[in-house]
Design a protein around this motif. Structure first.
Motif, short mmCIF file in Angstrom:
data_model
loop_
_atom_site.label_atom_id
_atom_site.label_comp_id
_atom_site.label_asym_id
_atom_site.label_seq_id
_atom_site.Cartn_x
_atom_site.Cartn_y
_atom_site.Cartn_z
N ARG A 48 0.56 -1.15 -0.03
CA ARG A 48 0.29 0.04 -0.08
C ARG A 48 0.48 1.59 0.10
O ARG A 48 0.13 1.79 -0.63
N ALA A 49 2.07 1.22 0.50
CA ALA A 49 2.72 2.56 1.09
C ALA A 49 3.51 2.92 -0.20
O ALA A 49 4.32 3.81 -0.44
N MET A 50 3.33 1.91 -1.36
CA MET A 50 4.31 1.82 -2.57
C MET A 50 3.63 2.83 -3.72
O MET A 50 3.87 3.66 -4.79
N PHE A 51 2.12 2.92 -3.01
CA PHE A 51 1.31 3.46 -4.07
C PHE A 51 1.53 4.99 -4.55
O PHE A 51 1.55 6.04 -5.80
N PRO A 52 1.35 5.45 -3.44
CA PRO A 52 1.88 7.32 -3.97
C PRO A 52 2.84 6.87 -4.78
O PRO A 52 3.19 7.92 -6.28
N GLU A 53 4.13 7.15 -4.53
CA GLU A 53 4.99 7.13 -5.92
C GLU A 53 5.09 6.14 -7.47
O GLU A 53 5.32 6.86 -7.98
N LEU B 280 -4.04 -4.84 -4.70
CA LEU B 280 -3.72 -4.08 -3.56
C LEU B 280 -1.64 -4.20 -3.76
O LEU B 280 -0.90 -3.84 -3.26
N LEU B 281 -1.92 -6.04 -3.99
CA LEU B 281 -0.30 -6.84 -3.80
C LEU B 281 0.32 -6.70 -5.20
O LEU B 281 1.61 -7.16 -4.99
N SER B 282 -0.08 -6.11 -6.18
CA SER B 282 -0.25 -5.89 -7.12
C SER B 282 1.51 -5.45 -6.99
O SER B 282 2.38 -5.20 -7.41
N PRO B 283 2.24 -4.40 -6.46
CA PRO B 283 2.85 -3.46 -6.48
C PRO B 283 4.25 -4.72 -5.93
O PRO B 283 5.28 -4.80 -6.31
N ILE B 284 4.25 -5.02 -5.18
CA ILE B 284 5.13 -5.53 -4.09
C ILE B 284 5.67 -6.41 -4.31
O ILE B 284 6.18 -7.55 -5.20
N THR B 285 3.94 -7.71 -5.27
CA THR B 285 4.41 -8.87 -5.49
C THR B 285 5.41 -8.93 -6.62
O THR B 285 6.01 -9.61 -7.09
N GLY B 286 5.23 -7.44 -8.06
CA GLY B 286 6.26 -8.00 -9.32
C GLY B 286 7.73 -7.03 -8.88
O GLY B 286 8.65 -7.49 -9.41
N ALA B 287 7.91 -6.43 -7.45
CA ALA B 287 8.80 -6.11 -7.21
C ALA B 287 9.23 -6.87 -6.29
O ALA B 287 10.48 -6.94 -6.99
N LEU B 288 9.17 -8.02 -5.55
CA LEU B 288 9.29 -9.13 -5.58
C LEU B 288 10.18 -9.78 -6.27
O LEU B 288 10.66 -10.33 -6.32
N MET B 289 9.18 -10.61 -6.80
CA MET B 289 8.90 -11.35 -7.84
C MET B 289 10.16 -11.28 -9.06
O MET B 289 10.83 -11.80 -9.40
N ALA B 290 10.18 -9.71 -9.24
CA ALA B 290 11.53 -9.30 -10.21
C ALA B 290 12.62 -9.41 -10.14
O ALA B 290 13.68 -10.47 -10.51
#
Lengths: 374, 374, 374, 374
Positions: C69-74, C338-348
């Motif tokens: 969630r904290a990733m969304f603004p940026e 909700l989890l798409s940014p962290i999922t993308g970042a960590l999976m990458a």
């Protein structure tokens, strides 16, 4: 400036039927439609020909309904010949379901006078109803079976009248809103529209729910008002009931394309577009109450329209005393589809100069409070 | 019967903007909309703020356009604060493509006077255009880059004005068609509608393409007429161009939801609904001419609307001499979205009793042939 | 036959996010999507970022949700820069309404541990709720205000990830259904599709509800199953509530275009398309229960989709022991947006060869019953 | 686990027809449909029964087409009796227009052998064509009139087969994707689906364009591939042509609801959804070339689907040598609607154990390159 015999204001089922029957008599007719043919109540209707189910008592109205309903089989063939459009007449009949004993008793009373008038009407106990239509809820209190209350596709009927009329020479202008009338003394001589002026010896006001608004331009207080209706269409996941089901709260009309039409709310004096969440809620509640398995049916679409209500519940059909050359055919409320053939046929006779005594009870003058002419 | 300070006829972007700016001044306002807020030209627009691209010569109109365009950044923030609606201001600029040398020369001339007026305008050779927007066809003859010609979401702007106005106390009635005016001598005192009568000290006619029709009810010959426009929306299969592309024949506006809006036909005096096959054909032809790879984009939707044209191409904004209490704000043609903030702000001042010299060139009286009052 | 570093199966929000973050690391990626980008659950979602409202207890899942969630603004700014698409981050917060004392007590308990984890959570009495959102029903029993539970446009987020990935060189093929896998011993080397074969060193299974079906082609019994959801969109006739409203029975999410999204049914193991009358009935009932005035709102649209449920309610993210080169990112159920940014970042990171201990609790192997390989 | 006599994979017109004819023989049948009944090519078709217009030479295929076309009048009555659904058989015939002399000569040659086979085929000079259908462009080079090439509503035919089959006891599961096969040696014993396993003595692969993909799960290389088609529907503003018009470039099919269907593009090996701007452009161009006045018709809708092409252009109908219990009925390309009755009737006989020599030329084995079974 264009001149013709007759201007019909309104390209709904009533206007198009009148144009069609006038053209069959050789008249030179133009139909002026603000939007598209059948864009409002005429296409939104479920298409029931409920000559019996909608009639609570005998009289000229029920006579007219019986007579109009009887015209459909021949009319359907005739329009198909002329246009290739199939109005999808379904003659499987209608079940008027009773929720309780009081309602059952009322319906049996209604059956009596309808049979005396020659209408078929059979009382079915709940078991018989469910043998025939097993999806109907088990705790109803029987139903009145009306084998002759049929149904058609309302949009197709409207379009078929329009196309058949055009094929006979009627000009049909869409996107052509009438904004005022041309008069010469107490004689109407034409109309003004957003795209120009039209002259004619006779003007027919068949503008549905907007007829009252237009009449006011002539200083006439015609009591036609909008009654908004909202409807749904469903796609059941199996063969639906064959007969139209009608209960207090909703009706379910199975169409020839496999859809079931669920109708309809009634909101008086409401011209607004749109379908409200409250309406959807109510229709969903009533439909699943009557046929519980419909909860599994897909919702296909929903829509609203504005039907023309009338001051005393009867349509207004005839000429007006106050304004020579002006005819009215409006206020059909929920019976516009059913009454469209007889309305078209009788109005065409009247406009052609024939006396039509059957129309006397529906004369618009009965309701007219003439206001000061501007 | 209800009474308020001001009645605004028309819930399009102009009517809603006027209501909003009036409400900010504390006025008691009702907006009467026949259909739904923004149901016609206001939501159908591509949303270009083409203060420079639409202006072929300098003058009061171009001044007004510049000034209105400059209001958007602050307005967008203000409306977001008040409503949570985001008008999606895109400030990437606009490329006005030239098909040949003649057109290129014209555009360079235009750039000169616009720069003198303080507008930014750069001539880009074809190579530069294609470096920036590689999908543009190779055989163009350069383009004029207008960095300040922005774009917004037209439906959202309209809705945001409306909701912000409501939040300030404006009543907004939908499904409420105005059918006539109440007058007392040469003073307008209110309006009649399909759902009742409203009284007010001031009536603002902001009914878009229907303004001329309504004015005729007061015996006024206001030269506002419909210009039908048809548009498409596309879903490209990759990142679309960022700048708005504008050529003779069509414009391509990339929206913040990934769609590209392709506009638009211009059919004068056509009130009809619908989108014709011929229009689709032409727009598809022009869009793929300008950006050939769009042939692979999905078509998402298409629509039409009726813009308010005016007799001399300029909007009509101001009060009318002939009818006291009557104000007009219409005839904005393709500049309604662009001009909506300045129109709302200046009309609100005028209606509040302030002199607004900037509106003088747009006085509706300049065009009025007063016809015999009925 | 085409070869690249990574094949991502599935062009939903998870697959597109992974592709985006991989591309930022310079990987050569192809995304294979059966339908259109975001055609299923990713675009159908209401877009809530309910890191707190969806979490009933603390643990690695709630940690991950907070962090994502904290990733969304940026992220929103970054995607806008790259694509011009605006994800419409709304940070007005969420009200988790309690219907009765029991529920209120549960919510207060939840607030306690969430505050200990650094989450903001305030208990509001009914009066405060209604001062802030006056349309909420009067007889609720207070609400938990979660100021940081935000919401975005789910279709736009998905498209923005996709377009940003394409801009970085990712190939994205639509209409490209994966039908099987290429293997070499226990190593996956590529996939077969309806339009040909693709080879890669790594294959990421991000096919949402279809992930389990695809895994079976490799003889893997991955417990990901469909949970069908049906939703509505409304157009209120005034300024809607600003905060997301969430109650047992439904949630109401006000979007930046003026719509309110009402969600959602949950039907496990149901892959069928369509929206049932029963679902519409239930959503209409719950929405008007929570905000009675929504009965007057227009219904704009309705839709269904199939979310990926998982065997133990947690997503599956990581590599599989049994098949080398195969990665899974699925089973996010209601938390995919909700989890798409962290999922993308960590999976990458994981796919790029970095150890990612945060993913350990979500390893797909925890749930895998390996079945006999065919 | 459920067991029945026959599993039909695919709820398109072919699968539903086979199920219907099997049920008439008393078989216990389940139809497994991934999406909704007729969701793909079967409902997207224009519904032409072009036994003559689609046949360039005589042979078993043209024999089968003639025979299937002859079944429609009786079939239509039968399905209406059983379901209340009207398939809208239009028997006005078809005009195969020639653009130039070469094409005219080819068509006259074709007419010769078709007449020898008992088919009616008349050459009409341009003047005759335009007397009959005045809207056809003037500079054509005559047309071949095929009075027996009829047309139906493709969606209704598909639904009617399905509902009639259900009424005879067939179970029809929607949202039920087949993911693999159960086998016992070289015998297929059932299928795996996303919602469970089904067993049967016979499995019929009638999955349209997806048949090849499914066959690969059994290691079979069945040459059935997708051919994407895009179409438009128009609403003309007057009575449309009555006969189907067919020219090189497009066909125009007038439907019983007043619409004209314009078809269709052909994109081989393209499974993608959506309708491209290029396709719309081409169809608009071709339709207005053939009937210029259609430029004024409203566009009502557009859609795409994926037809099953076959390796040699002929359908695949019969049992497979390599896998006992497996039947195929696919690859009908543009003739699926036309051939659905005969396919259903003959396949039902074959599956019931009767020898059906007419199917020999269409045996799927003719095209099968058996690949290594996994």
């Amino acid at each position: 400036m264009q001149t013709q015999d007759v201007i019909v204001i309104g390209g709904g089922v009533i206007g198009c039927s009148i144009a069609y029957y006038l053209a069959k008599k050789g008249a030179d007719v133009v139909v002026l439609e603000r939007d598209r043919i059948g864009a409002h109540a005429s296409s939104a209707a479920a298409g029931m020909l409920g000559a019996q189910v909608e009639m609570a008592f005998p009289g000229p109205m029920s006579d007219l309904c019986f007579r109009s309903r009887a015209m459909f089989p021949e009319l359907g063939r005739e329009l198909y010949e002329r246009t290739g459009l199939d109005i999808e007449l379904n003659t499987a009949g209608l079940l008027r379901v009773a929720w309780d004993r009081t309602e059952a008793e009322e319906l049996r009373d209604r059956a009596r006078w309808q049979r005396e008038l020659g209408g078929r009407a059979e009382w079915w106990e709940t078991r018989s109803v469910r043998e025939d239509e097993p999806e109907v809820r088990a705790d109803i209190t029987g139903a009145l079976f009306l084998p002759d209350d049929a149904q058609v596709s309302a949009p197709r009927l409207t379009l078929a009248f329009a196309r058949a009329a055009q094929a006979l020479g009627v000009r049909l202008l869409e996107g052509c809103e009438v904004t005022g009338f041309l008069t010469d003394g107490d004689q109407v001589t034409g109309v003004e529209t957003v795209v120009g002026t039209f002259r004619a010896g006779a003007v027919v006001l068949a503008a549905g729910a907007w007829s009252g608004v237009l009449a006011r331009r002539l200083g006439l207080n015609l009591p036609v008002f909008p009654v908004k209706g909202e409807s749904l269409a469903l796609r059941p996941n199996r063969l639906p009931h064959r007969k139209t089901l009608f209960a207090h709260g909703c009706y379910l009309v199975p169409k020839a394309d496999g859809r079931i039409v669920v109708g309809a709310t009634e909101k008086e004096h409401d011209f607004s577009p749109g379908v409200s969440l409250g309406a959807i809620h109510r229709l969903a509640h009533e439909a699943t109450r009557l046929v519980p398995s419909l909860a599994e049916a897909d919702v296909l679409s929903y829509w609203s329209s504005v039907r023309p209500g009338s001051g005393d519940g009867l349509p207004l059909m005839g000429r007006l005393e106050a304004v020579r050359g002006l005819y009215v055919a409006s206020g059909h409320f929920r019976n516009g589809i059913l009454l469209s053939p007889i309305t078209g046929a009788l109005m065409a006779e009247l406009i052609s100069g024939t006396a039509v005594p059957e129309l006397a009870p529906f004369s618009p003058d009965r309701l007219l409070e003439s206001t000061a002419r501007r």
